[in-house]
Design a protein around this motif. Sequence first.
Motif, PDB file in Angstrom:
ATOM      1  N   LEU A  97      26.328  25.202   8.788  1.00 60.79           N
ATOM      2  CA  LEU A  97      27.129  25.844   7.755  1.00 60.79           C
ATOM      3  C   LEU A  97      26.276  26.800   6.924  1.00 60.79           C
ATOM      4  O   LEU A  97      26.723  27.884   6.544  1.00 60.79           O
ATOM      5  CB  LEU A  97      27.766  24.791   6.848  1.00 60.79           C
ATOM      6  CG  LEU A  97      29.016  24.099   7.393  1.00 60.79           C
ATOM      7  CD1 LEU A  97      29.370  22.892   6.541  1.00 60.79           C
ATOM      8  CD2 LEU A  97      30.187  25.062   7.438  1.00 60.79           C
ATOM      9  N   THR A  98      25.043  26.397   6.647  1.00 59.33           N
ATOM     10  CA  THR A  98      24.126  27.259   5.901  1.00 59.33           C
ATOM     11  C   THR A  98      23.830  28.536   6.685  1.00 59.33           C
ATOM     12  O   THR A  98      23.884  29.644   6.142  1.00 59.33           O
ATOM     13  CB  THR A  98      22.804  26.522   5.601  1.00 59.33           C
ATOM     14  OG1 THR A  98      23.083  25.351   4.824  1.00 59.33           O
ATOM     15  CG2 THR A  98      21.833  27.407   4.838  1.00 59.33           C
ATOM     16  N   VAL A  99      23.533  28.367   7.970  1.00 61.97           N
ATOM     17  CA  VAL A  99      23.266  29.528   8.820  1.00 61.97           C
ATOM     18  C   VAL A  99      24.500  30.430   8.867  1.00 61.97           C
ATOM     19  O   VAL A  99      24.403  31.654   8.725  1.00 61.97           O
ATOM     20  CB  VAL A  99      22.876  29.086  10.250  1.00 61.97           C
ATOM     21  CG1 VAL A  99      22.765  30.296  11.177  1.00 61.97           C
ATOM     22  CG2 VAL A  99      21.552  28.330  10.224  1.00 61.97           C
ATOM     23  N   GLY A 100      25.671  29.820   9.054  1.00 61.94           N
ATOM     24  CA  GLY A 100      26.899  30.598   9.171  1.00 61.94           C
ATOM     25  C   GLY A 100      27.245  31.342   7.895  1.00 61.94           C
ATOM     26  O   GLY A 100      27.671  32.502   7.931  1.00 61.94           O
ATOM     27  N   TRP A 130      35.880  37.002  12.003  1.00 62.48           N
ATOM     28  CA  TRP A 130      36.280  38.229  12.695  1.00 62.48           C
ATOM     29  C   TRP A 130      35.088  39.136  12.979  1.00 62.48           C
ATOM     30  O   TRP A 130      35.093  39.863  13.974  1.00 62.48           O
ATOM     31  CB  TRP A 130      37.373  38.971  11.923  1.00 62.48           C
ATOM     32  CG  TRP A 130      36.966  39.809  10.757  1.00 62.48           C
ATOM     33  CD1 TRP A 130      36.971  39.453   9.446  1.00 62.48           C
ATOM     34  CD2 TRP A 130      36.511  41.169  10.787  1.00 62.48           C
ATOM     35  NE1 TRP A 130      36.547  40.498   8.655  1.00 62.48           N
ATOM     36  CE2 TRP A 130      36.262  41.573   9.446  1.00 62.48           C
ATOM     37  CE3 TRP A 130      36.287  42.096  11.808  1.00 62.48           C
ATOM     38  CZ2 TRP A 130      35.806  42.841   9.108  1.00 62.48           C
ATOM     39  CZ3 TRP A 130      35.829  43.371  11.475  1.00 62.48           C
ATOM     40  CH2 TRP A 130      35.592  43.726  10.138  1.00 62.48           C
ATOM     41  N   ILE A 131      34.070  39.100  12.147  1.00 61.62           N
ATOM     42  CA  ILE A 131      32.917  39.969  12.380  1.00 61.62           C
ATOM     43  C   ILE A 131      32.111  39.507  13.591  1.00 61.62           C
ATOM     44  O   ILE A 131      31.562  40.324  14.333  1.00 61.62           O
ATOM     45  CB  ILE A 131      32.036  40.054  11.117  1.00 61.62           C
ATOM     46  CG1 ILE A 131      32.757  40.891  10.047  1.00 61.62           C
ATOM     47  CG2 ILE A 131      30.681  40.679  11.438  1.00 61.62           C
ATOM     48  CD1 ILE A 131      31.984  41.102   8.784  1.00 61.62           C
ATOM     49  N   GLY A 132      32.044  38.198  13.838  1.00 59.13           N
ATOM     50  CA  GLY A 132      31.337  37.704  15.021  1.00 59.13           C
ATOM     51  C   GLY A 132      31.883  38.308  16.308  1.00 59.13           C
ATOM     52  O   GLY A 132      31.150  38.964  17.056  1.00 59.13           O
ATOM     53  N   SER A 156      36.656  26.193  14.150  1.00 55.28           N
ATOM     54  CA  SER A 156      36.794  26.381  12.704  1.00 55.28           C
ATOM     55  C   SER A 156      36.679  25.050  11.973  1.00 55.28           C
ATOM     56  O   SER A 156      37.215  24.033  12.414  1.00 55.28           O
ATOM     57  CB  SER A 156      38.152  27.017  12.389  1.00 55.28           C
ATOM     58  OG  SER A 156      38.363  27.060  10.996  1.00 55.28           O
ATOM     59  N   ASN A 157      35.968  25.073  10.848  1.00 51.61           N
ATOM     60  CA  ASN A 157      35.792  23.849  10.059  1.00 51.61           C
ATOM     61  C   ASN A 157      36.020  24.173   8.591  1.00 51.61           C
ATOM     62  O   ASN A 157      35.103  24.196   7.788  1.00 51.61           O
ATOM     63  CB  ASN A 157      34.391  23.264  10.286  1.00 51.61           C
ATOM     64  CG  ASN A 157      34.304  21.805   9.867  1.00 51.61           C
ATOM     65  OD1 ASN A 157      35.184  21.298   9.178  1.00 51.61           O
ATOM     66  ND2 ASN A 157      33.246  21.142  10.282  1.00 51.61           N
ATOM     67  N   GLN A 158      37.289  24.452   8.281  1.00 48.43           N
ATOM     68  CA  GLN A 158      37.692  24.826   6.927  1.00 48.43           C
ATOM     69  C   GLN A 158      38.503  23.708   6.298  1.00 48.43           C
ATOM     70  O   GLN A 158      39.042  22.840   6.986  1.00 48.43           O
ATOM     71  CB  GLN A 158      38.550  26.095   6.983  1.00 48.43           C
ATOM     72  CG  GLN A 158      37.821  27.339   7.429  1.00 48.43           C
ATOM     73  CD  GLN A 158      36.975  27.924   6.325  1.00 48.43           C
ATOM     74  OE1 GLN A 158      37.319  27.851   5.159  1.00 48.43           O
ATOM     75  NE2 GLN A 158      35.862  28.511   6.693  1.00 48.43           N
ATOM     76  N   GLU A 159      38.614  23.781   4.986  1.00 48.27           N
ATOM     77  CA  GLU A 159      39.436  22.792   4.288  1.00 48.27           C
ATOM     78  C   GLU A 159      40.889  22.878   4.745  1.00 48.27           C
ATOM     79  O   GLU A 159      41.576  21.866   4.894  1.00 48.27           O
ATOM     80  CB  GLU A 159      39.340  23.029   2.783  1.00 48.27           C
ATOM     81  CG  GLU A 159      40.119  22.017   1.958  1.00 48.27           C
ATOM     82  CD  GLU A 159      40.006  22.270   0.469  1.00 48.27           C
ATOM     83  OE1 GLU A 159      40.800  21.679  -0.285  1.00 48.27           O
ATOM     84  OE2 GLU A 159      39.133  23.058   0.067  1.00 48.27           O
ATOM     85  N   ASP A 171      30.216  24.390  11.423  1.00 46.40           N
ATOM     86  CA  ASP A 171      31.110  25.492  11.761  1.00 46.40           C
ATOM     87  C   ASP A 171      30.313  26.544  12.543  1.00 46.40           C
ATOM     88  O   ASP A 171      29.501  27.260  11.978  1.00 46.40           O
ATOM     89  CB  ASP A 171      31.699  26.110  10.489  1.00 46.40           C
ATOM     90  CG  ASP A 171      32.892  27.011  10.771  1.00 46.40           C
ATOM     91  OD1 ASP A 171      32.845  27.743  11.777  1.00 46.40           O
ATOM     92  OD2 ASP A 171      33.856  26.989   9.991  1.00 46.40           O
ATOM     93  N   VAL A 172      30.541  26.617  13.852  1.00 49.62           N
ATOM     94  CA  VAL A 172      29.827  27.573  14.699  1.00 49.62           C
ATOM     95  C   VAL A 172      30.791  28.621  15.258  1.00 49.62           C
ATOM     96  O   VAL A 172      30.532  29.227  16.295  1.00 49.62           O
ATOM     97  CB  VAL A 172      29.081  26.854  15.859  1.00 49.62           C
ATOM     98  CG1 VAL A 172      27.971  25.977  15.316  1.00 49.62           C
ATOM     99  CG2 VAL A 172      30.054  26.037  16.713  1.00 49.62           C
ATOM    100  N   THR A 173      31.905  28.824  14.551  1.00 55.73           N
ATOM    101  CA  THR A 173      32.941  29.744  15.024  1.00 55.73           C
ATOM    102  C   THR A 173      32.398  31.129  15.304  1.00 55.73           C
ATOM    103  O   THR A 173      32.722  31.767  16.311  1.00 55.73           O
ATOM    104  CB  THR A 173      34.072  29.835  13.983  1.00 55.73           C
ATOM    105  OG1 THR A 173      34.505  28.518  13.642  1.00 55.73           O
ATOM    106  CG2 THR A 173      35.248  30.632  14.520  1.00 55.73           C
ATOM    107  N   PHE A 174      31.558  31.631  14.401  1.00 56.26           N
ATOM    108  CA  PHE A 174      31.060  33.008  14.534  1.00 56.26           C
ATOM    109  C   PHE A 174      30.183  33.171  15.762  1.00 56.26           C
ATOM    110  O   PHE A 174      30.242  34.200  16.435  1.00 56.26           O
ATOM    111  CB  PHE A 174      30.305  33.424  13.269  1.00 56.26           C
ATOM    112  CG  PHE A 174      29.139  32.550  12.931  1.00 56.26           C
ATOM    113  CD1 PHE A 174      29.339  31.343  12.278  1.00 56.26           C
ATOM    114  CD2 PHE A 174      27.852  32.918  13.254  1.00 56.26           C
ATOM    115  CE1 PHE A 174      28.270  30.523  11.967  1.00 56.26           C
ATOM    116  CE2 PHE A 174      26.774  32.105  12.946  1.00 56.26           C
ATOM    117  CZ  PHE A 174      26.986  30.894  12.301  1.00 56.26           C
ATOM    118  N   PHE A 175      29.351  32.160  16.081  1.00 53.51           N
ATOM    119  CA  PHE A 175      28.510  32.238  17.281  1.00 53.51           C
ATOM    120  C   PHE A 175      29.366  32.273  18.545  1.00 53.51           C
ATOM    121  O   PHE A 175      29.158  33.089  19.443  1.00 53.51           O
ATOM    122  CB  PHE A 175      27.564  31.031  17.348  1.00 53.51           C
ATOM    123  CG  PHE A 175      26.428  31.079  16.383  1.00 53.51           C
ATOM    124  CD1 PHE A 175      25.643  32.218  16.252  1.00 53.51           C
ATOM    125  CD2 PHE A 175      26.126  29.989  15.587  1.00 53.51           C
ATOM    126  CE1 PHE A 175      24.585  32.266  15.373  1.00 53.51           C
ATOM    127  CE2 PHE A 175      25.080  30.018  14.692  1.00 53.51           C
ATOM    128  CZ  PHE A 175      24.304  31.162  14.584  1.00 53.51           C
TER     129      PHE A 175
END
Length: 464
Positions: A214-217, A367-369, A417-420, A435-439
């Motif tokens: 999460l920190t990386v993301g 979306w940017i990923g 996705s790992n959102q509330e 949350d590794v969605t962007f990768f």
Amino acid sequence: MTATEPTTDGSYRNKLVAVEPGGNEFIAEEDRHGKPSQLFWTWTSPNLEFATIYVGVLAVAFYGMSFWQAVVGIVIGTGLGAVAHYFLSARGPLHGVPQMVLGRLAFGFKGNAVPAVLMSVTAGVGWFATNSVSGAYALAALFGIGPLLALVIVVLVQTAFAFFGHNLVQAFERWSFPVLAVIFAVASVAILMKSHVGAPALPSGVGGLGGFLLTVGTAFGYAAGWTPYAADYTRYLPSSVSTAATGLFASAGLFLSCAVLEIVGAASVTIGPALSKNPTEAFTGELASPIAKATLLAIAIGAIAANSINIYSGAMAFVTIGIKLPSHVARALVTVFFGVAGFLVAKWALPDAAQSYEAFLLVIAYWIGPWLGVVFADQYMRRDQRIAGFLYDRSYSNWLGLASFAIGMVVSVLLFSNQEKFVGVVAKAVPQLGDVTFFVGFLLAGGLYLLMCRSKIAAERLAV
């Protein structure tokens, strides 16, 4: 596919207090000016602000990282975003057009409207509102005025800079750089000297691999959030400048400003909580009074520096959609529209400024990923290809590029996705992934583009 590129007429060049003519045209050589080194402060100043600091706060206070774990995650995430920024910034002098115009290669003229709208909303409204709130709170704490009045002041100033356009925005980043750099350097040293960097991670956070990812993301989402703007601020450079130097100065300014202030934000949490409903006041509450007041001023200036870029590029992206407006008023009018929209969202967010910041940063990366995956795959396959005839051709299409983007984004969100508000299938089954969605979105969209668009681009290469 032989559309003629609309170009500027050489009348703007290095004028400051003059409304930038046109919208997203090719920048003629007569209007080119500047040197790559200026990009260092162009991308340092807008990140010397409270929103950057708060990324580090999230890592320790909410993700359950120790200070040193947060440092590693911040450096990795910011570094990945800076690398992407390097390659996209380097294209500006070569092609002389905004970033979202270059996106027409990967998505087609009409298909490019999808990422252009996403960028307009996240930059011209989302980021504009986020930074306006932090700037307003800083002004309110500094001068003892109401947050709403402070918000009006901040919005008017930053909208005015963006309304005049590229040259005044670049000049403001240069003027604000020494002030912001000195104040934040002093404040950073003061925070680091008081911090307890060896303190254990807070037990209430996410912790483990999930917290680290999460920190990386989040750090990546913050840094990579600038990538759809990259060529907007390098397209005025002479075509003869070094592309390597262009990318290096842009990415160095982005990386150093983001990484340093995010690390300071992580360190501030180890000192102990400061009681205040005003998040900027909570941060400066750990500083001696003169430094605290100077830091509040710097936070307000930094918010204006960031949002001058946000609203300018948000309006530029919107113009790129292809809506026909008079060229001499298009970008300026859209700038005013986003200024009003951003103000309304910021006013709504004032009562609880920090509530959605984590989700906002991660959603940007969603979306940017995949957008970066498609753009880089397209750039790789078109290397050494002449592309000028495609950029302003309204009939040019690349629907497989849009499909790659959409599939990459939707599948990665549904699974990871790992959102509330929404947890993906894989994230729910393996929560320790964070949350590794962007990768996943980046790799999936880029891979699909390489597979599905190879023959199309090969045929276009033969045709030009």
